[in-house]
Design an enzyme around this catalytic site. Structure first.
Site, short mmCIF file in Angstrom:
data_model
loop_
_atom_site.label_atom_id
_atom_site.label_comp_id
_atom_site.label_asym_id
_atom_site.label_seq_id
_atom_site.Cartn_x
_atom_site.Cartn_y
_atom_site.Cartn_z
N LYS A 117 -17.43 73.63 34.05
CA LYS A 117 -18.12 72.38 33.75
C LYS A 117 -19.23 72.10 34.76
CE LYS A 117 -14.71 70.38 30.76
NZ LYS A 117 -13.74 71.50 30.77
C1 LIG Z 1 -13.30 72.17 29.62
C2 LIG Z 1 -12.69 73.52 29.79
C3 LIG Z 1 -12.51 74.40 28.69
C4 LIG Z 1 -12.87 74.01 27.27
O1 LIG Z 1 -14.25 73.96 27.05
P1 LIG Z 1 -14.86 73.19 25.78
O2 LIG Z 1 -16.32 73.16 26.04
O3 LIG Z 1 -14.24 71.83 25.76
O4 LIG Z 1 -14.50 73.99 24.57
C5 LIG Z 1 -11.98 75.65 28.93
N1 LIG Z 1 -11.59 76.03 30.18
C6 LIG Z 1 -11.74 75.21 31.24
C7 LIG Z 1 -11.28 75.68 32.57
C8 LIG Z 1 -12.30 73.93 31.09
O5 LIG Z 1 -12.42 73.12 32.16
#
Ligand SMILES: *Cc1c(COP(=O)(O)O)cnc(C)c1O
Length: 476
Positions: A117
């Site tokens: 993120k």
């Molecule tokens: C948020 C997250 C996801 C999922 O990603 P999306 O964009 O919501 O599909 C997968 N793995 C981790 C470690 C995350 O923090």
């Protein structure tokens, strides 16, 4: 470039207008009117841009196609300030690691909070500061987190002019590492709020504050959730960077496997593919919360209730509905906003599901858009983490393990499979210990963070208390 709503609202907006907004006025999500096309010559040029000038310059090239209301020099400076080796650990920013013939890991989790993120949120922090400064405005971000999103938002917004972050989390429910990451931030514009309740209580408090429109307006309350188009756009860049690293000729195709929750990450892959990046398959991997796998297998999109949403060892994928999914459905249905509206506001609200199984568009989805899917369980995660460690001496986290597990079913000879690594194992050490019988390695800068002083406001699940906290710290 103009942006429109997936639910057919007639307004067309520019990038900076939608940057600080959440949903469109009709409840839809914003998308560009059309996807800019990247031709062969441009893709070849971008290979040089990435290899010689770096990720930030590639980001600038791609963002420029979608953002025409920030002067080029400013946008380039924002990209350069965001994507640095100091912040992301390597000059490649998203390094590829070779596992075995035809199989790669793309490292998206080397930013400040060790989860992917950061890739988007770090840029968002700089874009927010820039745009708020231009307007002479302030923004108070109010959110609820059970882990990754909240810390990524805080690390992106810390010390930024014009922005405060009020982040609620369930008291005592995050891992000690996650608590230390967030609560040790001493920046004056970051407020951690530990609520004596569960994650849903936090979310309900945030909703209650946002539904008080006079309060929301007076205190300029905003969010940074995953439906923000700028976050999705930032993620498009690493699909190009992954492709460029795995290939040396534009005639080659690659597939990506993506651990999916709210469909933001893989939707960025869809956008890259629509722009002409030679992507063969987009592999949507889910955990036991398999809303998306069910859709791609059957054509039925069925949101889950709280009782059917499981707490798993890949918690950032524990979703009951996928908030970015509407964007793909809009493309799938040929930009029919009225139909998207009827599916997402009427059918989902009344029946909790819709069914596209007999729709020609759905039947063509795999062929036309490259989507395939699969599901992974706790036992699969353990086995995949163990296998990857034993055979390659590479330690992966639980979310990446879900993607790697599902990717195996879709490997094809001659087509590299790139698995997106979305977090480092240190964030989920309990499951690593279960799989490997040892603690994961800890990056040196996180040595001993659990012992740092903490700054957190503990409160009951009470909306008035959180409002008072916001009002007290805004000074207006
Ligand atoms: C948020 C997250 C996801 C999922 O990603 P999306 O964009 O919501 O599909 C997968 N793995 C981790 C470690 C995350 O923090």
């Amino acid at each position: 470039m103009r942006y429109l709503s997936t639910r057919g609202h007639p307004d067309r907006k520019r990038f900076c207008e939608i940057l600080l907004e959440g949903l469109a006025p009709d409840g839809g999500l914003y998308l560009p009117e059309s996807y800019p096309q990247v031709d062969d010559a441009t893709l070849t040029r971008w290979r040089g841009v990435y290899h010689q000038q770096g990720y930030a310059e590639l980001a600038f090239e791609i963002l420029s196609l979608y953002i025409d209301d920030i002067p080029a020099a400013d946008l380039r400076a924002l990209c350069e300030k965001t994507y640095t080796a100091a912040v992301f650990g390597t000059g490649e920013i998203v390094p590829l690691r070779h596992l075995e013939e035809g199989l790669w890991l793309e490292g998206l989790s080397n930013g400040p909070t060790l989860a992917f993120k950061d890739m988007a949120m770090q840029l968002l922090g700089n874009l927010f500061e820039y745009e708020l400064g231009r307007r002479g405005e302030e923004l108070n971000i109010l959110g609820a987190t059970s882990g990754d999103t909240g810390s990524a938002a805080e690390y992106a917004m810390r010390g930024k002019q014009g922005v405060r972050v009020f982040m609620t989390s369930p008291f005592g429910r995050m891992s000690p590492f996650q608590q230390a990451q967030m609560f040790s931030l001493m920046d004056a514009n970051i407020f951690n709020i530990a609520v004596k309740g569960v994650f849903d209580d936090c979310q309900d408090m945030v909703k209650a504050v946002s539904n008080d429109l006079p309060f929301k307006r007076k205190y300029k309350i905003g969010t940074v959730n995953s439906i923000n188009w700028a976050r999705l756009l930032a993620q498009v860049v690493y699909y190009f960077a992954g492709y460029i690293q795995a290939t040396d000729d534009n005639r080659q195709k690659v597939s990506f496997a993506v651990p999916s929750g709210n469909f933001g990450n893989v939707c960025a892959g869809h956008v890259a593919r629509m722009m002409g990046l030679p992507i063969h398959k987009l592999v949507v991997a889910t955990n036991e919360n398999d809303v998306l796998d069910e859709f791609f297998r059957t054509g039925v999109y069925r949101v889950r209730g709280t009782a059917d949403t499981f707490e798993t060892s890949s918690p950032s994928m524990d979703i009951s509905k996928a908030s970015n999914f509407e964007r793909f459905v809009f493309d799938l249905l040929g930009h029919d906003g009225a139909r998207v509206k009827s599916l997402f506001s009427d059918a989902l609200n009344s029946a909790g599901q819709f069914d596209l199984s007999s729709d020609a568009a759905f039947l063509a989805a795999a062929q036309r858009y490259g989507f395939v899917s699969g599901k992974s369980t706790h036992a699969d995660r353990l086995a995949t983490i163990r296998d990857t460690w034993q055979r390659h001496e590479v330690m992966i986290d639980t979310h990446t393990a879900d993607a790697l597990k599902v990717a195996q079913a879709y490997r094809e000879s001659g087509i590299p499979m790139i698995v997106l690594e979305t977090a480092l194992p240190i964030k989920f050490s309990e499951t690593i210990v279960e799989a490997l019988g040892r603690e994961p390695d800890r990056p040196p800068k996180f040595e001993g963070i659990e012992a740092l002083p903490k700054r957190v406001h503990v409160m009951e699940t009470d909306v008035a208390t959180v409002k008072r906290l916001i009002a007290d710290h805004c000074g207006y």
